[in-house]
Design a protein around this motif. Sequence first.
Motif, PDB file in Angstrom:
ATOM      1  N   PHE A  39       0.829  -1.199   0.000  1.00 53.07           N
ATOM      2  CA  PHE A  39       0.000   0.000   0.000  1.00 53.07           C
ATOM      3  C   PHE A  39       0.866   1.253   0.000  1.00 53.07           C
ATOM      4  CE2 PHE A  39      -2.859  -3.274   1.386  1.00 53.07           C
ATOM      5  CZ  PHE A  39      -4.068  -2.915   0.817  1.00 53.07           C
ATOM      6  N   HIS A  40       1.920   1.270   0.830  1.00 48.53           N
ATOM      7  CA  HIS A  40       2.855   2.401   0.850  1.00 48.53           C
ATOM      8  C   HIS A  40       3.915   2.131  -0.220  1.00 48.53           C
ATOM      9  CE1 HIS A  40       5.197   5.710   2.611  1.00 48.53           C
ATOM     10  NE2 HIS A  40       6.238   4.987   2.262  1.00 48.53           N
ATOM     11  N   GLN A  41       3.891   2.909  -1.304  1.00 51.37           N
ATOM     12  CA  GLN A  41       4.765   2.610  -2.439  1.00 51.37           C
ATOM     13  C   GLN A  41       5.900   3.611  -2.628  1.00 51.37           C
ATOM     14  OE1 GLN A  41       2.079   1.963  -5.771  1.00 51.37           O
ATOM     15  NE2 GLN A  41       1.561  -0.051  -4.980  1.00 51.37           N
ATOM     16  N   GLU A  42       6.021   4.584  -1.734  1.00 55.14           N
ATOM     17  CA  GLU A  42       7.110   5.546  -1.843  1.00 55.14           C
ATOM     18  C   GLU A  42       8.398   4.937  -1.291  1.00 55.14           C
ATOM     19  OE1 GLU A  42       4.063   6.604  -0.357  1.00 55.14           O
ATOM     20  OE2 GLU A  42       3.443   7.252  -2.345  1.00 55.14           O
ATOM     21  N   ILE A  43       9.535   5.454  -1.758  1.00 50.46           N
ATOM     22  CA  ILE A  43      10.836   5.040  -1.244  1.00 50.46           C
ATOM     23  C   ILE A  43      10.930   5.444   0.230  1.00 50.46           C
ATOM     24  CG2 ILE A  43      13.331   5.477  -1.386  1.00 50.46           C
ATOM     25  CD1 ILE A  43      12.432   3.766  -3.672  1.00 50.46           C
ATOM     26  N   ILE A  44      11.410   4.533   1.055  1.00 56.74           N
ATOM     27  CA  ILE A  44      11.577   4.781   2.482  1.00 56.74           C
ATOM     28  C   ILE A  44      13.032   5.162   2.735  1.00 56.74           C
ATOM     29  CG2 ILE A  44      11.474   3.731   4.781  1.00 56.74           C
ATOM     30  CD1 ILE A  44       9.327   1.806   3.560  1.00 56.74           C
ATOM     31  N   THR A  45      13.236   6.279   3.418  1.00 53.78           N
ATOM     32  CA  THR A  45      14.590   6.737   3.752  1.00 53.78           C
ATOM     33  C   THR A  45      15.036   6.083   5.061  1.00 53.78           C
ATOM     34  OG1 THR A  45      13.840   8.599   5.085  1.00 53.78           O
ATOM     35  CG2 THR A  45      14.102   8.992   2.694  1.00 53.78           C
ATOM     36  N   PRO A  46      16.344   6.102   5.341  1.00 53.46           N
ATOM     37  CA  PRO A  46      16.807   5.573   6.637  1.00 53.46           C
ATOM     38  C   PRO A  46      16.164   6.296   7.819  1.00 53.46           C
ATOM     39  CG  PRO A  46      18.663   5.787   5.136  1.00 53.46           C
ATOM     40  CD  PRO A  46      17.471   6.425   4.455  1.00 53.46           C
ATOM     41  N   GLU A  47      15.952   7.589   7.694  1.00 53.93           N
ATOM     42  CA  GLU A  47      15.321   8.353   8.778  1.00 53.93           C
ATOM     43  C   GLU A  47      13.869   7.917   8.986  1.00 53.93           C
ATOM     44  OE1 GLU A  47      18.772  10.163   7.133  1.00 53.93           O
ATOM     45  OE2 GLU A  47      16.870   9.818   6.093  1.00 53.93           O
ATOM     46  N   GLN A  48      13.146   7.701   7.901  1.00 55.90           N
ATOM     47  CA  GLN A  48      11.759   7.231   8.013  1.00 55.90           C
ATOM     48  C   GLN A  48      11.710   5.829   8.623  1.00 55.90           C
ATOM     49  OE1 GLN A  48      10.897   7.766   3.838  1.00 55.90           O
ATOM     50  NE2 GLN A  48       9.446   9.435   4.266  1.00 55.90           N
ATOM     51  N   GLN A  49      12.665   4.989   8.257  1.00 52.43           N
ATOM     52  CA  GLN A  49      12.711   3.628   8.800  1.00 52.43           C
ATOM     53  C   GLN A  49      12.962   3.675  10.309  1.00 52.43           C
ATOM     54  OE1 GLN A  49      11.898   1.044   7.037  1.00 52.43           O
ATOM     55  NE2 GLN A  49      12.471  -0.660   8.339  1.00 52.43           N
ATOM     56  N   ALA A  50      13.882   4.535  10.741  1.00 51.52           N
ATOM     57  CA  ALA A  50      14.176   4.662  12.171  1.00 51.52           C
ATOM     58  C   ALA A  50      12.950   5.181  12.931  1.00 51.52           C
ATOM     59  CB  ALA A  50      15.371   5.591  12.377  1.00 51.52           C
ATOM     60  N   GLU A  51      12.238   6.138  12.331  1.00 47.80           N
ATOM     61  CA  GLU A  51      11.028   6.671  12.960  1.00 47.80           C
ATOM     62  C   GLU A  51       9.946   5.590  13.059  1.00 47.80           C
ATOM     63  OE1 GLU A  51       7.625   9.902  11.784  1.00 47.80           O
ATOM     64  OE2 GLU A  51       9.710  10.475  11.383  1.00 47.80           O
ATOM     65  N   TRP A  52       9.778   4.801  11.985  1.00 50.42           N
ATOM     66  CA  TRP A  52       8.820   3.692  12.007  1.00 50.42           C
ATOM     67  C   TRP A  52       9.168   2.720  13.126  1.00 50.42           C
ATOM     68  CZ3 TRP A  52      10.051  -1.444  11.546  1.00 50.42           C
ATOM     69  CH2 TRP A  52       8.965  -2.319  11.551  1.00 50.42           C
ATOM     70  N   PHE A  53      10.456   2.391  13.258  1.00 52.07           N
ATOM     71  CA  PHE A  53      10.891   1.420  14.258  1.00 52.07           C
ATOM     72  C   PHE A  53      10.571   1.899  15.669  1.00 52.07           C
ATOM     73  CE2 PHE A  53      14.279  -0.709  16.813  1.00 52.07           C
ATOM     74  CZ  PHE A  53      13.825  -2.013  16.653  1.00 52.07           C
ATOM     75  N   GLN A  54      10.761   3.184  15.943  1.00 54.95           N
ATOM     76  CA  GLN A  54      10.432   3.713  17.269  1.00 54.95           C
ATOM     77  C   GLN A  54       8.945   3.536  17.564  1.00 54.95           C
ATOM     78  OE1 GLN A  54      12.480   4.552  19.759  1.00 54.95           O
ATOM     79  NE2 GLN A  54      13.992   3.797  18.306  1.00 54.95           N
ATOM     80  N   GLY A  55       8.098   3.799  16.585  1.00 54.72           N
ATOM     81  CA  GLY A  55       6.663   3.574  16.755  1.00 54.72           C
ATOM     82  C   GLY A  55       6.341   2.101  16.935  1.00 54.72           C
ATOM     83  N   TYR A  56       7.009   1.256  16.162  1.00 55.23           N
ATOM     84  CA  TYR A  56       6.818  -0.196  16.254  1.00 55.23           C
ATOM     85  C   TYR A  56       7.111  -0.681  17.675  1.00 55.23           C
ATOM     86  CZ  TYR A  56       8.308  -5.085  15.878  1.00 55.23           C
ATOM     87  OH  TYR A  56       8.489  -6.427  16.092  1.00 55.23           O
ATOM     88  N   LEU A  57       8.196  -0.196  18.259  1.00 50.09           N
ATOM     89  CA  LEU A  57       8.574  -0.618  19.602  1.00 50.09           C
ATOM     90  C   LEU A  57       7.508  -0.259  20.635  1.00 50.09           C
ATOM     91  CD1 LEU A  57      12.367   0.306  19.675  1.00 50.09           C
ATOM     92  CD2 LEU A  57      11.349  -1.991  19.475  1.00 50.09           C
ATOM     93  N   GLU A  58       6.717   0.766  20.360  1.00 53.63           N
ATOM     94  CA  GLU A  58       5.682   1.217  21.293  1.00 53.63           C
ATOM     95  C   GLU A  58       4.343   0.513  21.095  1.00 53.63           C
ATOM     96  OE1 GLU A  58       5.584   5.460  20.820  1.00 53.63           O
ATOM     97  OE2 GLU A  58       7.716   5.644  21.321  1.00 53.63           O
ATOM     98  N   ARG A  59       4.201  -0.230  20.009  1.00 47.67           N
ATOM     99  CA  ARG A  59       2.938  -0.931  19.743  1.00 47.67           C
ATOM    100  C   ARG A  59       3.038  -2.370  20.257  1.00 47.67           C
ATOM    101  NH1 ARG A  59       3.838   2.043  14.988  1.00 47.67           N
ATOM    102  NH2 ARG A  59       4.587   0.197  13.874  1.00 47.67           N
ATOM    103  N   PRO A  60       2.358  -2.696  21.375  1.00 46.91           N
ATOM    104  CA  PRO A  60       2.537  -4.017  21.978  1.00 46.91           C
ATOM    105  C   PRO A  60       2.013  -5.177  21.138  1.00 46.91           C
ATOM    106  CG  PRO A  60       0.810  -2.792  23.103  1.00 46.91           C
ATOM    107  CD  PRO A  60       1.436  -1.849  22.119  1.00 46.91           C
ATOM    108  N   ALA A  61       1.018  -4.962  20.314  1.00 46.95           N
ATOM    109  CA  ALA A  61       0.423  -6.062  19.537  1.00 46.95           C
ATOM    110  C   ALA A  61       0.809  -5.948  18.069  1.00 46.95           C
ATOM    111  CB  ALA A  61      -1.079  -6.068  19.705  1.00 46.95           C
ATOM    112  N   ASP A  62       2.092  -5.682  17.818  1.00 50.50           N
ATOM    113  CA  ASP A  62       2.626  -5.535  16.464  1.00 50.50           C
ATOM    114  C   ASP A  62       3.974  -6.245  16.440  1.00 50.50           C
ATOM    115  OD1 ASP A  62       3.507  -4.695  13.947  1.00 50.50           O
ATOM    116  OD2 ASP A  62       3.020  -2.592  14.282  1.00 50.50           O
ATOM    117  N   TYR A  63       4.103  -7.251  15.566  1.00 52.92           N
ATOM    118  CA  TYR A  63       5.321  -8.066  15.514  1.00 52.92           C
ATOM    119  C   TYR A  63       5.804  -8.192  14.074  1.00 52.92           C
ATOM    120  CZ  TYR A  63       3.901  -9.589  20.163  1.00 52.92           C
ATOM    121  OH  TYR A  63       3.531  -9.624  21.486  1.00 52.92           O
ATOM    122  N   ILE A  64       7.086  -7.952  13.876  1.00 52.41           N
ATOM    123  CA  ILE A  64       7.726  -8.236  12.594  1.00 52.41           C
ATOM    124  C   ILE A  64       8.823  -9.257  12.873  1.00 52.41           C
ATOM    125  CG2 ILE A  64       9.071  -7.326  10.653  1.00 52.41           C
ATOM    126  CD1 ILE A  64       6.377  -6.150  10.572  1.00 52.41           C
TER     127      ILE A  64
END
Length: 167
Positions: A39-64
């Motif tokens: 669904f998200h088709q734009e290029i992801i930058t390293p900064e965007q990836q790091a920001e996503w990861f911080q949010g991921y760590l805060e979501r308890p019912a989200d696993y990759i």
Amino acid sequence: MKESFSLSSPELAVILRTISVDDLEDLRQWKNAHRLAFFHQEIITPEQQAEWFQGYLERPADYIFIVEQARAPIGCLGFRIIQEHADIYNVIRAHASSKGTMSQALRLLCSFIATDFTRDIRARVLLANPARAWYQKNTFSETTFYDTYVEVQLDWSRFQPCSFQKI
């Protein structure tokens, strides 16, 4: 801090391990390389990836998970709990692997979800994504069609759970 663990099954040749900060660049490159299937088709930058990861760590019912075969990472897949059902997402076969490896990973993931969370397991797949056929082959049925995607749901009459260990 999110719990780190691995899932393995004596029946399968894959291991699923939760992602860490060390996986971020691989995940970003894999997602960018396969972005048209998502669904998200734009290029992801390293900064965007790091920001996503911080949010991921805060979501308890989200696993990759990183999918490993013979201790080598060959892809990833994940799920999140949304409104009492599991939503499988970020399924990426990034490297060549033995036939059926990602199918084994999906079976292991669904067995874990059903044991620890819910038996209502779904995914949303873009209509043009070739993975639609893969989901059907792996005991999912197409249930609801939208303009650009279809929702698929695990068909328990065809699914064979596997035993697993959480390490």
